[in-house]
Design a protein around this motif. Structure first.
Motif, PDB file in Angstrom:
ATOM      1  N   THR A 119      -5.514  -9.181   2.864  1.00  8.34           N
ATOM      2  CA  THR A 119      -5.000  -7.870   3.281  1.00  8.34           C
ATOM      3  C   THR A 119      -5.986  -6.740   3.020  1.00  8.34           C
ATOM      4  N   GLU A 155      -1.268  -1.409   6.335  1.00 11.02           N
ATOM      5  CA  GLU A 155      -0.067  -2.231   6.226  1.00 11.02           C
ATOM      6  C   GLU A 155       0.509  -2.573   7.596  1.00 11.02           C
ATOM      7  N   TYR A 158      -1.337  -5.491   8.679  1.00 20.41           N
ATOM      8  CA  TYR A 158      -0.937  -6.665   7.894  1.00 20.41           C
ATOM      9  C   TYR A 158       0.391  -7.238   8.366  1.00 20.41           C
ATOM     10  N   THR A 159       1.372  -6.373   8.624  1.00 20.11           N
ATOM     11  CA  THR A 159       2.723  -6.845   8.951  1.00 20.11           C
ATOM     12  C   THR A 159       2.912  -7.150  10.428  1.00 20.11           C
ATOM     13  N   LYS A 215       7.056  -7.161   2.895  1.00 13.94           N
ATOM     14  CA  LYS A 215       5.625  -7.445   2.846  1.00 13.94           C
ATOM     15  C   LYS A 215       4.833  -6.207   2.464  1.00 13.94           C
ATOM     16  N   CYS A 216       5.213  -5.068   3.028  1.00 15.57           N
ATOM     17  CA  CYS A 216       4.524  -3.823   2.723  1.00 15.57           C
ATOM     18  C   CYS A 216       4.777  -3.389   1.280  1.00 15.57           C
ATOM     19  N   ASP A 219       2.771  -5.623  -1.160  1.00 21.11           N
ATOM     20  CA  ASP A 219       1.344  -5.875  -0.932  1.00 21.11           C
ATOM     21  C   ASP A 219       0.485  -5.099  -1.925  1.00 21.11           C
ATOM     22  N   THR A 508      -4.609 -15.393   0.257  1.00 16.81           N
ATOM     23  CA  THR A 508      -3.734 -14.769  -0.743  1.00 16.81           C
ATOM     24  C   THR A 508      -4.515 -14.250  -1.942  1.00 16.81           C
ATOM     25  N   SER A 510      -2.334 -11.910  -4.256  1.00 21.24           N
ATOM     26  CA  SER A 510      -1.293 -11.398  -5.150  1.00 21.24           C
ATOM     27  C   SER A 510      -0.892 -12.405  -6.222  1.00 21.24           C
TER      28      SER A 510
END
Length: 574
Positions: A119, A155, A158-159, A215-216, A219, A508, A510
């Motif tokens: 991201t 974002e 990303y989404t 998701k936002c 993130d 990934t 996170s």
């Protein structure tokens, strides 16, 4: 020995194996999901030294203006991102599903590109264009990237792909008979849209909204790159744990981060259960768009505009990776791909770590997910345990990756656990997993388990239960049915699960940001570190490597899947 006795012994043996596997499944969920979560959630009531402080940490959190501001920022950004992302994706999904415009697959593939990179790469692309030294900024157009605006744009990128996939599926399941009836009754386009189209896809729309918001909100990568002084909850947990070593406050932020995800999960689950109850009729007719060239041209231009914005981001990343010094000297060079020079001789190792970790996660995760789904949905012994495991299997969907990573740090880092009141210390038999590649693989499997589990159960539910009934009556061991019937017939779903694990593990950060070490640093985390150290060109180059690996692997999967479908069609012909 009679045939009945042999059959009975085989049945008892098969049932014993199923019981053992079911208990192993339960133990796995307890050790790698429940116990770590209990550890992190209990930490919110303790000080850093381990003393019980009750709700003092929450009181401190809600009395700290900067932390409270982060909650408001996260909610605001998530709301704005959801509106923009769902709005843009709705138009593209409608163009793909409800028009005859050309180049549909091409638009869909381009729209999926943001899924193949971490991201923070979206934020990096924006920096190259709109940052203080960005190409557009140098032309005299300063949009004030760093802060709320930059986070929202990143974002949305990303989404958007995930929202688009949900909406395309929702629109593709329309019954053409409804539109024919509306046309016969003289209903105009607007009336058809609000009375037929939207009601028919309302549950898909709810899922798209909850996915975008969650998701936002959770993130970390994009806000870390373009957030500037604009703090959000996800970056707060990073600062509290790694910046200030305040594990208690980090746990509190983790709990706050989990709440919206849980609410969204509940809403999404309710909508899906209602959608299942309103199943499509077996007499439904697939939707066929009517000929309308003006409509097709309009949606083609719209889709071209939206996907072009996405493509520009990746073109900019590529230019920055191959340019000597972006944007001043655009001379072609490969020097930025010398990752060892910026990562202290560990650049190529980061590539190997990512590929190895992704392969292990994909293979092990794919096998375990399908096996656990089979045990839960198809086996018969120990129904209560299987129900508990079904609940555990869905739990990771409501847990942000950073919370899982933090839980693993707190649980596996402990050398022992003290039993309250009696003070007895029990050694932690899983401590040896800490700071290893194995714990990173496990965290990825747990983090992504719910989505893959749903895929596996969907495939298994399509299989006739008579296979198991006949096997029981003939005393055929369950593992033969599993290996020779369930797995071959569910091969497309298994391959999709493996692909999901691989691609998402490659990008990934996170779930791994608290777990990786210098020795086991994957590419996604290396990109984050290079960006923080100012090695922007090398970070862009490594982003391209991740993109290339994921595109190649996905292409191989698509080709293999196409061959399998063609063979299936060939053998199904009379």
């Amino acid at each position: 020995m009679s045939n009945d006795q042999v059959r009975k012994e085989r049945t008892i043996s098969s049932e014993t194996i199923l019981k053992v596997l079911t208990m192993v499944m339960l133990l796995s969920f307890l050790v790698f999901l429940l116990f770590p979560l209990i550890t992190v959630f209990s930490k919110v009531f303790q000080s850093n030294s381990g003393e019980f402080v009750g709700f003092a940490n929450f009181a401190k959190y809600f009395s700290t203006p900067s932390l409270m501001r982060s909650i408001g920022n996260s909610i605001h950004v998530s709301f704005v991102t959801t509106v923009i992302s769902v709005g843009l994706a709705f138009g593209v999904a409608y163009a793909i599903s409800r028009t005859n415009m050309p180049f549909k697959k091409g638009f869909q593939y381009i729209a999926m590109l943001p899924q193949f990179v971490p991201t923070m790469v979206h934020g990096m692309a924006l920096v190259y264009l709109f940052g203080r030294q960005g190409l557009i900024t140098k032309m005299g157009i300063d949009i004030g990237l760093y802060g709320e605006l930059g986070v929202v744009i990143a974002e949305v990128l990303y989404t958007f792909p995930q929202v688009l996939m949900v909406l395309v599926v929702a629109m593709s399941s329309a019954d053409n008979r409804l539109y024919e009836a509306a046309s016969c009754m003289g209903a105009g386009p607007g009336r058809v849209f609000f009375r037929v189209t939207l009601p028919g896809m309302k549950y898909g729309l709810i899922s798209a909204v909850t996915i975008a918001f969650t998701k936002c909100f959770t993130d970390f990568g994009a806000p870390q790159v373009v957030g500037g002084n604009f703090s959000v909850v996800a970056t707060d947990i990073y600062k509290q744990v790694l910046g200030q070593q305040n594990m208690s406050m980090g746990a509190v932020v983790g709990v706050i981060l989990t709440i919206p995800a849980i609410v969204a999960f509940i809403i999404d689950s309710i909508s899906k259960s209602k959608a299942d109850s309103e199943s499509i009729s077996s007499k439904a007719v697939a939707f066929k768009p009517v000929e309308n060239k003006k409509r097709d041209i309009g949606y083609f231009i719209y889709s071209l505009f939206v996907t072009a914005l996405i493509a520009v981001m990746f073109v900019v990343i590529a230019l920055a990776a191959f340019a000597k010094r972006w944007p001043y000297d655009l001379t072609f060079t490969l020097e930025h791909f010398d990752f060892d020079s910026v990562l202290l001789n560990s650049g190529m190792k980061a590539i190997w770590v990512s590929v190895k970790m992704s392969l292990l996660t994909a293979v092990i995760g794919g096998i375990l997910t399908f096996l656990f789904a089979y045990l839960i949905e198809k086996s018969k012994p120990m129904p209560l345990v299987r129900s508990i495991c079904r609940f555990f299997a869905m739990m990771p969907m409501a847990l942000p990756g950073m919370v899982i990573g933090l839980a693993y740090v707190m649980f596996f880092n402990k050398t022992g656990f003290t039993i309250p009141l009696i003070g007895l210390v029990i050694p932690n038999p899983f401590h040896s997993l800490y700071r290893t590649l194995a714990i990173m693989v496990i965290s990825n499997i747990v983090h992504m388990f719910s989505v893959t589990y749903i895929t596996a159960t969907t495939a298994l539910k399509k299989l006739d239960s008579e296979y198991e009934n006949v096997a029981d009556s003939m005393a055929v061991p369950f593992y033969q049915v599993f290996l020779h019937v369930s797995m071959p017939m569910s091969l497309p779903a298994i391959l999709e699960i493996i692909m999901y694990y691989f691609v998402n593990t490659m990008v990934t950060i996170s779930a791994l940001v608290f777990l990786y070490t210098v020795r086991n640093q994957p590419m996604a985390l290396a990109i984050l570190n290079m960006d923080e150290n100012g090695d922007y060109a090398a970070a862009a180059a490594m982003s391209l490597v991740i993109l290339l690996i994921n595109v190649i692997v996905r292409s191989i999967y698509e080709i293999f899947n196409y061959i399998c479908r063609r063979r299936a069609e060939k053998f199904s012909r009379p």
